[in-house]
Design an enzyme around this catalytic site. Structure first.
Site, PDB file in Angstrom:
ATOM      1  N   LYS A   1       0.840  -1.210   0.000  1.00  0.00           N
ATOM      2  CA  LYS A   1       0.000   0.000   0.000  1.00  0.00           C
ATOM      3  C   LYS A   1       0.873   1.258   0.000  1.00  0.00           C
ATOM      4  O   LYS A   1       0.673   2.163  -0.801  1.00  0.00           O
ATOM      5  CB  LYS A   1      -0.927   0.034   1.240  1.00  0.00           C
ATOM      6  CG  LYS A   1      -1.869  -1.129   1.354  1.00  0.00           C
ATOM      7  CD  LYS A   1      -2.805  -0.990   2.549  1.00  0.00           C
ATOM      8  CE  LYS A   1      -2.106  -1.052   3.887  1.00  0.00           C
ATOM      9  NZ  LYS A   1      -1.454  -2.343   4.181  1.00  0.00           N
TER      10      LYS A   1
ATOM     11  N   ARG B   1     -10.094   0.972   7.709  1.00  0.00           N
ATOM     12  CA  ARG B   1      -9.701  -0.415   7.971  1.00  0.00           C
ATOM     13  C   ARG B   1     -10.819  -1.201   8.627  1.00  0.00           C
ATOM     14  O   ARG B   1     -10.631  -2.389   8.924  1.00  0.00           O
ATOM     15  CB  ARG B   1      -8.525  -0.390   8.939  1.00  0.00           C
ATOM     16  CG  ARG B   1      -7.197  -0.693   8.317  1.00  0.00           C
ATOM     17  CD  ARG B   1      -6.170  -0.471   9.402  1.00  0.00           C
ATOM     18  NE  ARG B   1      -5.017  -1.264   9.190  1.00  0.00           N
ATOM     19  CZ  ARG B   1      -3.893  -0.778   8.656  1.00  0.00           C
ATOM     20  NH1 ARG B   1      -3.811   0.445   8.247  1.00  0.00           N
ATOM     21  NH2 ARG B   1      -2.861  -1.556   8.549  1.00  0.00           N
TER      22      ARG B   1
ATOM     23  N   ARG C   1      11.660  -6.287   4.998  1.00  0.00           N
ATOM     24  CA  ARG C   1      11.411  -4.841   4.908  1.00  0.00           C
ATOM     25  C   ARG C   1      12.342  -4.053   5.828  1.00  0.00           C
ATOM     26  O   ARG C   1      12.571  -4.426   6.968  1.00  0.00           O
ATOM     27  CB  ARG C   1       9.960  -4.527   5.280  1.00  0.00           C
ATOM     28  CG  ARG C   1       9.732  -3.026   5.314  1.00  0.00           C
ATOM     29  CD  ARG C   1       8.315  -2.630   5.233  1.00  0.00           C
ATOM     30  NE  ARG C   1       7.522  -3.136   6.345  1.00  0.00           N
ATOM     31  CZ  ARG C   1       6.239  -2.877   6.495  1.00  0.00           C
ATOM     32  NH1 ARG C   1       5.608  -2.145   5.611  1.00  0.00           N
ATOM     33  NH2 ARG C   1       5.575  -3.368   7.507  1.00  0.00           N
TER      34      ARG C   1
ATOM     35  N   ARG D   1      10.808  -2.389  11.343  1.00  0.00           N
ATOM     36  CA  ARG D   1       9.682  -1.927  12.160  1.00  0.00           C
ATOM     37  C   ARG D   1       9.401  -2.927  13.283  1.00  0.00           C
ATOM     38  O   ARG D   1       9.433  -4.135  13.070  1.00  0.00           O
ATOM     39  CB  ARG D   1       8.436  -1.786  11.277  1.00  0.00           C
ATOM     40  CG  ARG D   1       8.151  -0.346  10.906  1.00  0.00           C
ATOM     41  CD  ARG D   1       7.109  -0.209   9.869  1.00  0.00           C
ATOM     42  NE  ARG D   1       5.838  -0.853  10.162  1.00  0.00           N
ATOM     43  CZ  ARG D   1       4.754  -0.719   9.397  1.00  0.00           C
ATOM     44  NH1 ARG D   1       4.800   0.024   8.321  1.00  0.00           N
ATOM     45  NH2 ARG D   1       3.644  -1.333   9.712  1.00  0.00           N
TER      46      ARG D   1
ATOM     47  N   ARG E   1      -1.379  -9.392  12.787  1.00  0.00           N
ATOM     48  CA  ARG E   1      -1.889  -8.326  11.903  1.00  0.00           C
ATOM     49  C   ARG E   1      -2.670  -8.931  10.740  1.00  0.00           C
ATOM     50  O   ARG E   1      -3.683  -8.374  10.304  1.00  0.00           O
ATOM     51  CB  ARG E   1      -0.726  -7.470  11.385  1.00  0.00           C
ATOM     52  CG  ARG E   1      -0.153  -6.564  12.470  1.00  0.00           C
ATOM     53  CD  ARG E   1       1.233  -6.061  12.135  1.00  0.00           C
ATOM     54  NE  ARG E   1       1.280  -5.233  10.949  1.00  0.00           N
ATOM     55  CZ  ARG E   1       2.405  -4.961  10.277  1.00  0.00           C
ATOM     56  NH1 ARG E   1       3.552  -5.471  10.678  1.00  0.00           N
ATOM     57  NH2 ARG E   1       2.368  -4.196   9.224  1.00  0.00           N
TER      58      ARG E   1
END
Ligand code: AP5
Ligand code: MG
Length: 222
Positions: free
Chosen positions: A13, A88, A127, A160, A171
């Site tokens: 996203k 969301r 990431r 993160r 998540r």
């Protein structure tokens, strides 16, 4: 143009929203980035949000809605924006619909980026993000020019906190339960455009751009 980018955690996203904001010169608004910036600054909102984010849960709707409504009422939103990671939940979508209606604005499209869970788990492990400018990299798919250093601002890249494998699983579960129902909600409204998010970043971007040209073309003809 008012766009929503929808997708599981790690679907891409933020990556696509950034490319689109550059292409169309419109604002990129990421609720995740706003929460992280508040956490970094130690604001009361950040303190509350951190508890939920670190646990892989959603920040409660009332907090998120008041934050985003304040943001959308800023003058820089008048030229259009891309919402990344909002709404969301169905209550958030209803809150947004009310706000748009009150302002006489119309949602242009909802871009749904689809990536299977297995691919997400593999992606998140690689990431790396810039804690200063928010740019996102991937050790294999999008490595920075210099290892561990942000291409844009030269800061040291970090992983993160919520990218730990067990938090990613939480998540994903939250996404399926609370966010996925938005796909049917926006499809019923004729706003949904779905994309294969397993293609390369550039391919996904081109597919989205082509679809948006068609939407804009049909708007122009009205
Ligand atoms: P948020 O920051 O929005 O996190 P998220 O939705 O979990 O999504 P991510 O930012 O992790 O992934 P992304 O889809 O942006 O993917 P990216 O482009 O980085 O939210 C964090 C938390 O804040 C939430 O868990 C929640 O607690 C809270 N929150 C936020 N909004 C909220 C709301 N509205 N309500 C309540 N709570 C809220 O890409 C991921 C990686 O893959 C990168 O390394 C990238 O380089 C790579 N990549 C991207 N595209 C591709 C591709 N096509 N091929 C290969 N690799 C790719
Ligand atoms: Mg993101």
């Amino acid at each position: 143009m008012i766009l929503i980018v929808l997708g599981a955690p790690g679907a891409g996203k933020g990556t696509q929203a950034l490319m689109l904001s550059e292409q169309y010169h419109i604002l990129h608004i990421s609720t995740g980035d706003i929460f992280r910036s508040n956490i970094k600054q130690g604001t009361p909102l950040g303190v509350k949000a951190k508890e939920y984010i670190d646990a892989g849960k959603l920040v409660p709707d009332d907090l998120t809605l008041s934050l985003i409504m304040d943001r959308l009422r800023q003058p820089d939103c008048a030229g259009g924006y891309i919402l990344d990671g909002f709404p969301r939940t169905i209550p958030q979508a209803l809150g947004l619909a009310e706000e748009l209606k009150a302002d006489g604005d119309e949602l242009t499209a909802v871009l749904d980026i689809e990536v299977p869970d297995e691919a997400i788990v593999a992606r998140m492990g690689g990431r790396r993000v810039c804690p200063v400018c928010g740019e996102s990299f991937h050790v294999v798919n999008r490595p920075p020019k210099k290892e561990g250093v942000c291409d844009h601002c030269g800061s040291a890249l970090i992983t993160r906190a919520d990218d730990a494998p067990e938090t990613v699983q939480k998540r994903l579960a939250v996404y399926h339960e609370q966010t996925q129902p938005l796909i049917a909600y926006y499809r019923e409204q004729g706003k949904l455009l779905s994309f294969d998010g397993t293609a390369s970043m550039q391919e996904v971007f081109e597919n989205i751009s082509e679809a948006l040209e068609r939407v804009n073309g049909s708007c122009d003809q009205k």
